[in-house]
Design a protein around this motif. Structure first.
Motif, PDB file in Angstrom:
ATOM      1  N   MET A   1       0.969  -1.212  -0.294  1.00  0.00           N
ATOM      2  CA  MET A   1       0.006  -0.078   0.014  1.00  0.00           C
ATOM      3  C   MET A   1       0.983   1.374  -0.177  1.00  0.00           C
ATOM      4  O   MET A   1       0.284   2.230  -0.332  1.00  0.00           O
ATOM      5  CB  MET A   1      -1.008   0.018   1.360  1.00  0.00           C
ATOM      6  N   ASN A   2       2.119   1.210   0.415  1.00  0.00           N
ATOM      7  CA  ASN A   2       2.830   2.347   0.642  1.00  0.00           C
ATOM      8  C   ASN A   2       4.031   2.427  -0.524  1.00  0.00           C
ATOM      9  O   ASN A   2       4.659   3.306  -0.706  1.00  0.00           O
ATOM     10  CB  ASN A   2       3.468   2.381   2.086  1.00  0.00           C
ATOM     11  N   TYR A   3       4.336   1.307  -1.071  1.00  0.00           N
ATOM     12  CA  TYR A   3       5.416   0.974  -2.198  1.00  0.00           C
ATOM     13  C   TYR A   3       5.153   0.317  -3.319  1.00  0.00           C
ATOM     14  O   TYR A   3       3.932  -0.455  -3.405  1.00  0.00           O
ATOM     15  CB  TYR A   3       6.782   0.623  -1.504  1.00  0.00           C
ATOM     16  N   ASP A   4       5.915   0.564  -4.491  1.00  0.00           N
ATOM     17  CA  ASP A   4       5.709  -0.116  -5.472  1.00  0.00           C
ATOM     18  C   ASP A   4       5.921  -1.551  -5.590  1.00  0.00           C
ATOM     19  O   ASP A   4       5.583  -2.442  -6.265  1.00  0.00           O
ATOM     20  CB  ASP A   4       6.447   0.398  -6.788  1.00  0.00           C
ATOM     21  N   ASP A   5       6.956  -1.789  -4.622  1.00  0.00           N
ATOM     22  CA  ASP A   5       7.429  -3.191  -4.556  1.00  0.00           C
ATOM     23  C   ASP A   5       7.161  -3.704  -2.915  1.00  0.00           C
ATOM     24  O   ASP A   5       7.232  -3.024  -2.118  1.00  0.00           O
ATOM     25  CB  ASP A   5       8.903  -3.479  -5.105  1.00  0.00           C
TER      26      ASP A   5
END
Length: 336
Positions: free
Chosen positions: A260-264
């Motif tokens: 939810m906070n990072y692309d990975d």
């Protein structure tokens, strides 16, 4: 990442609780009716919980999961006296299992749902490339030294890469500590770990599973949370549907928070392993498709909790960044 230890039981029980904590729990229950509990709990309100956590810290590792019964009793006493208002608040309205699509996870705020189950190799690759590159360059430089110094310097230094690659191919777990330490060079490492572990703690708290401890290490397995939750070794007990569901949500919360906070996602390996062990102990055997949907359903419910309690989650993250103890983490949730 954290070593989390939790207790899944919901009914107050003094079985396995030390006499000292039995007296404390009884004292809280007897006097609760006469106390005028204020909306904001005082330091003294948390004393019984702090004592139980101190006992847990000093206990031998082999019996820690049993001592979490004291923590459960303390939390239930504080819940009865309206101190831990948010503890277990989500247990009564936990949705039933249902098929969950990738699109629903995206709508819930998960940037790339498939990254949750995709094994991350970023930290491993960065470590290996750095070791191989550094040792190779150093070997070339040392090879310019005169005589045997140049020969042995280049030979031994170049052998470092071969040794690391050999260990990584045969016993990758041996390199885990070095990889975790190396990972700290990434700017997002600390914040990522804190957000990951905070998600485990928050979901556990609102699902009525008291947390006994945590560790800010990405990739740390949390199998001990299930054992502490059940007051038994995981291999000694079959789990009913409600136990599987709650433990699944808590297990998937960390990876879901990352997504939810990072692309990975970096810390899903341990979470997925914990989830697999939980599903293996289900009283009703789960097929491959059912396990896949349980993973998605647990991630969806974890995301829903994190969104619903965003204020509490943000407060918990800030507290953990400053090195808050478990009781301080609980206060951060309750006071947000």
């Amino acid at each position: 990442m954290m070593s989390l230890s939790m207790d899944l039981g919901m009914k107050t029980s003094t079985r396995g609780i030390s006499p000292l904590h039995q007296r404390k729990a009884c004292s809280v229950r007897k006097t609760g009716a006469r106390l005028n509990i204020q909306p904001s709990a005082t330091q003294g309100d948390y004393k019984i919980l702090e004592d139980a956590l101190d006992d847990y810290k000093s206990a031998p590792p082999s019996v820690k999961y049993e001592i979490t019964g004291d923590i459960k009793a303390a939390c239930e006493s504080l819940k009865e006296n309206n101190v831990l208002v948010k503890w277990g608040i989500e247990t009564t309205d936990l949705p039933e299992r249902r098929p969950v699509s990738i699109g629903e996870l995206r709508l819930m705020g998960v940037k790339d749902p498939e990254s949750i189950a995709r094994i991350s190799v970023r930290n491993d690759a960065a470590f290996l490339l750095s070791v191989v590159g550094t040792s190779s360059v150093l070997a070339v430089v040392l090879g310019q030294l005169p005589g045997d110094w140049g020969f042995w310097g280049a030979y031994l230094t170049g052998g470092i890469s071969i040794a690391v690659l050999a260990i990584g191919s045969t016993s990758p777990g041996v390199l885990q500590w070095a990889i975790d330490s190396f990972s700290k060079i990434f700017p997002d490492y600390k914040e990522r770990v804190v957000k990951h572990e905070a998600a485990h703690i928050l979901t556990a708290h609102v699902l009525g599973v008291p947390v006994a401890g945590y560790s800010l290490m990405l990739g740390k397995e949390h199998t001990d949370l299930a054992e502490a939750a059940l007051q038994k070794r995981l291999v000694e007990k079959q789990l009913d549907a409600s136990e599987v569901d709650r433990l699944s949500i808590i297990a998937m919360a960390g990876a879901t928070a990352e997504a939810m906070n990072y692309d990975d996602v970096m810390g899903q390996n341990a979470d997925m392993l914990d989830l697999q062990r939980i599903m293996w102990r289900s009283t009703s055997k789960m097929s491959d498709s059912q396990q896949q949907n349980q993973t998605r359903w647990a991630a969806y419910q974890a995301a829903a909790i994190l969104r619903k309690y965003k204020t509490e989650y943000d407060a918990l993250v800030e507290a953990m960044k400053s090195g808050a103890l478990v009781n301080e983490c609980i206060k951060a949730i309750e006071n947000a």
